[in-house]
Design a protein around this motif. Structure first.
Motif, PDB file in Angstrom:
ATOM      1  N   ALA A  17       7.156   7.107  -8.649  1.00  0.00           N
ATOM      2  CA  ALA A  17       7.866   6.578  -9.350  1.00  0.00           C
ATOM      3  C   ALA A  17       6.535   5.612  -9.897  1.00  0.00           C
ATOM      4  O   ALA A  17       6.897   4.653  -9.297  1.00  0.00           O
ATOM      5  CB  ALA A  17       9.023   5.859  -9.322  1.00  0.00           C
ATOM      6  N   ASP A  18       7.127   5.351 -10.970  1.00  0.00           N
ATOM      7  CA  ASP A  18       6.023   4.208 -11.506  1.00  0.00           C
ATOM      8  C   ASP A  18       6.681   2.931 -11.277  1.00  0.00           C
ATOM      9  O   ASP A  18       5.509   1.919 -10.831  1.00  0.00           O
ATOM     10  CB  ASP A  18       6.123   3.937 -13.260  1.00  0.00           C
ATOM     11  N   PRO A  21      -4.341   4.328  -2.643  1.00  0.00           N
ATOM     12  CA  PRO A  21      -4.200   3.471  -0.857  1.00  0.00           C
ATOM     13  C   PRO A  21      -4.481   4.143   0.185  1.00  0.00           C
ATOM     14  O   PRO A  21      -4.751   2.866   1.241  1.00  0.00           O
ATOM     15  CB  PRO A  21      -2.214   4.381  -1.376  1.00  0.00           C
ATOM     16  N   ALA A  22      -4.537   4.954   0.315  1.00  0.00           N
ATOM     17  CA  ALA A  22      -4.999   5.454   1.721  1.00  0.00           C
ATOM     18  C   ALA A  22      -6.849   5.476   1.939  1.00  0.00           C
ATOM     19  O   ALA A  22      -6.831   4.202   3.113  1.00  0.00           O
ATOM     20  CB  ALA A  22      -5.522   6.812   2.130  1.00  0.00           C
ATOM     21  N   VAL A  77       0.773  -1.432   0.355  1.00  0.00           N
ATOM     22  CA  VAL A  77      -0.214   0.324  -0.010  1.00  0.00           C
ATOM     23  C   VAL A  77       1.010   1.257  -0.013  1.00  0.00           C
ATOM     24  O   VAL A  77       0.363   1.968  -0.975  1.00  0.00           O
ATOM     25  CB  VAL A  77      -1.290   0.003   1.254  1.00  0.00           C
ATOM     26  N   VAL A  78       1.769   1.262   0.752  1.00  0.00           N
ATOM     27  CA  VAL A  78       2.727   2.614   1.159  1.00  0.00           C
ATOM     28  C   VAL A  78       3.419   2.733  -0.390  1.00  0.00           C
ATOM     29  O   VAL A  78       3.466   3.448  -1.320  1.00  0.00           O
ATOM     30  CB  VAL A  78       4.288   1.966   1.911  1.00  0.00           C
ATOM     31  N   LEU A  79       3.996   1.721  -0.750  1.00  0.00           N
ATOM     32  CA  LEU A  79       4.714   1.814  -2.726  1.00  0.00           C
ATOM     33  C   LEU A  79       3.870   1.909  -3.521  1.00  0.00           C
ATOM     34  O   LEU A  79       4.116   3.050  -5.031  1.00  0.00           O
ATOM     35  CB  LEU A  79       5.136  -0.169  -3.036  1.00  0.00           C
ATOM     36  N   THR A  85       5.961  -2.326  -8.569  1.00  0.00           N
ATOM     37  CA  THR A  85       5.889  -2.514  -7.427  1.00  0.00           C
ATOM     38  C   THR A  85       4.930  -3.216  -6.845  1.00  0.00           C
ATOM     39  O   THR A  85       4.661  -4.402  -5.873  1.00  0.00           O
ATOM     40  CB  THR A  85       7.073  -2.726  -7.062  1.00  0.00           C
ATOM     41  N   GLY A  86       3.733  -2.245  -6.107  1.00  0.00           N
ATOM     42  CA  GLY A  86       3.497  -2.530  -4.971  1.00  0.00           C
ATOM     43  C   GLY A  86       2.312  -3.004  -4.941  1.00  0.00           C
ATOM     44  O   GLY A  86       1.876  -3.463  -4.340  1.00  0.00           O
ATOM     45  N   PHE A  87       1.942  -2.710  -6.374  1.00  0.00           N
ATOM     46  CA  PHE A  87       0.315  -3.980  -6.394  1.00  0.00           C
ATOM     47  C   PHE A  87       0.676  -5.353  -6.676  1.00  0.00           C
ATOM     48  O   PHE A  87       0.277  -6.447  -6.467  1.00  0.00           O
ATOM     49  CB  PHE A  87      -0.388  -3.473  -7.747  1.00  0.00           C
ATOM     50  N   VAL A  88       1.780  -6.031  -6.849  1.00  0.00           N
ATOM     51  CA  VAL A  88       2.684  -6.850  -6.970  1.00  0.00           C
ATOM     52  C   VAL A  88       2.613  -7.520  -5.755  1.00  0.00           C
ATOM     53  O   VAL A  88       2.236  -8.620  -4.924  1.00  0.00           O
ATOM     54  CB  VAL A  88       3.342  -7.137  -7.381  1.00  0.00           C
TER      55      VAL A  88
END
Length: 398
Positions: free
Chosen positions: A301-302, A370-371, A294-296, A307-310
């Protein structure tokens, strides 16, 4: 014979996942064609959710009367017809109308199969089966991206998935004798249960009886929050990356599969981890990964967003199968179908948080995703830990 049935259930889970990511990846194009605001995806999702809640609440009685095999076959057929109807839709109201059988079919498959696996198969199978769901959900954005980039339109994407569902429907119908033989060979276990009963119930539980089971209510809320988080990430990933990262519709539709790749790979790995760790431990590890993801996703940066969704997908991997598989151990075998059905209902009610986000995003921006999912993560953790305390003795058997 049992091995053949397991293979059919695996295929069923692939099919179950196929439609789940279609709407999110196709919606930017669909909304443009229908002239509908971006937030209207939430309306379609909400109608599907209501249908799944209704069929989930009916699952205990339907499965006891007709068996898991027939319920699965009819529900899959209903979903296939609804997807085909989606592909021929020319106005937004048609999507809303056809979302009703879509939801009824999806909820019937989910509740029947999940309880069957929780009762008769080990935890690793639950993870690997939901990994197969992830395979289906990961493939769908690519099918839709193929249809969009090839100039075929989103309608063809839905037609392809409807054809796959129709083929599986035939397989399940022809396999019904196998379901009956395996069921006859695997009579339900009759251990002492969570409420001290010795006999497996033949009649469904009332809603009041389900909620009276110790720890069940907080587990339902936990599942509600998990599915609110998962469905919001699933439905709005494409739109979020278009707004947050400036990606094109086609590229965002393809990248939406990153979440599903994470959840699929995670469940494949989780199946092996169940040999050593309990469902409860793996669920807790999932929380940590979701928080990191969630933080990522909020990073500018794209590559960090992707990476965050992964990472969110990887974190989600052990939660859903872990909650379902631990249900018979925590609440009793004789209560299992009723509790799983209620869990599915709360799961789909949680999915309605996704349409709510559409309303919020329409009034503000999709960049608060994300929030939004972070709030559900916090509540989910609290509810899970309360359930762990209330079912501590039963949980030691996981």
């Amino acid at each position: 014979m049992a091995g053949l049935l397991i293979a059919i259930i695996y295929l069923s889970f692939v099919s179950l996942g196929l439609p789940d990511s279609l709407l999110g990846s196709a919606w930017p194009s669909m909304s443009a064609q229908f002239g509908a605001p971006i937030g209207y995806a939430g309306i379609v999702s909400a109608v599907i959710g209501v249908g799944t809640v209704v069929s989930s609440l009916m699952s205990d009685r339907l499965t006891r009367r007709f068996g898991a095999g027939l319920v699965t076959a009819v529900s899959t057929a209903l979903t296939a017809l609804a997807l085909l109807a989606f592909s021929f839709s020319t106005q937004f109201w048609m999507l809303v109308l056809f979302a009703v059988p879509y939801g009824l079919g999806a909820g019937g498959v989910d509740a029947a199969l999940n309880n069957y696996v929780a009762l008769h198969l080990k935890s690793r199978h639950m993870s690997w089966l939901h990994c197969m769901w992830g395979v289906g959900a990961s493939v769908s954005p690519y099918i839709m991206s193929f249809a969009l980039t090839g100039g075929l339109g989103w309608n063809v994407g839905y037609m392809i998935v409807a054809a796959v569902q129709a083929a599986l429907t035939l397989v399940i119908f022809f396999s019904l004798p196998v379901w009956k033989k395996v069921a006859a060979q695997n009579e339900p276990r009759k251990p002492a249960t969570a409420d001290g009963m010795k006999e497996v119930r033949t009649k469904g539980l009332t809603f009041r009886q389900v909620f009276a089971i110790r720890g069940a209510a907080t587990y339902f809320i936990c599942f509600f929050c998990y599915c609110a988080l998962e469905q919001s990430s699933m439905l709005w990933a494409s739109s979020y990356m278009m707004a947050h990262n400036g990606f094109s519709e086609e590229f965002a539709a393809m990248l939406a599969s990153m979440f599903f790749i994470g959840i699929t790979v995670g469940r494949g790995l989780n199946g092996f981890l169940t040999f050593r760790f309990s469902d409860r431990t793996l669920i807790r590890c999932g929380y940590v990964l979701i928080a990191i993801g969630v933080v990522l996703t909020a990073m500018p940066a794209d590559w960090l967003t992707i990476t965050g969704f992964v990472a969110v997908g990887l974190g989600c991997a052990p939660v859903y199968p872990g909650i379902i598989h631990s249900t018979p151990a925590l609440f009793g075998v004789e209560n299992s179908q009723a509790v799983v059905g209620m869990e599915m209902a709360f799961a789909y009610i949680g999915g309605l948080a996704s349409p709510l986000f559409g309303i919020i995003a329409g009034a503000w921006t999709t960049q608060i995703l994300p929030a939004y999912v972070g709030v559900f993560l916090v509540i989910m953790i609290i509810m899970h830990e309360i359930t762990a305390r209330l079912t501590a003795k039963a949980g030691s058997a996981e």
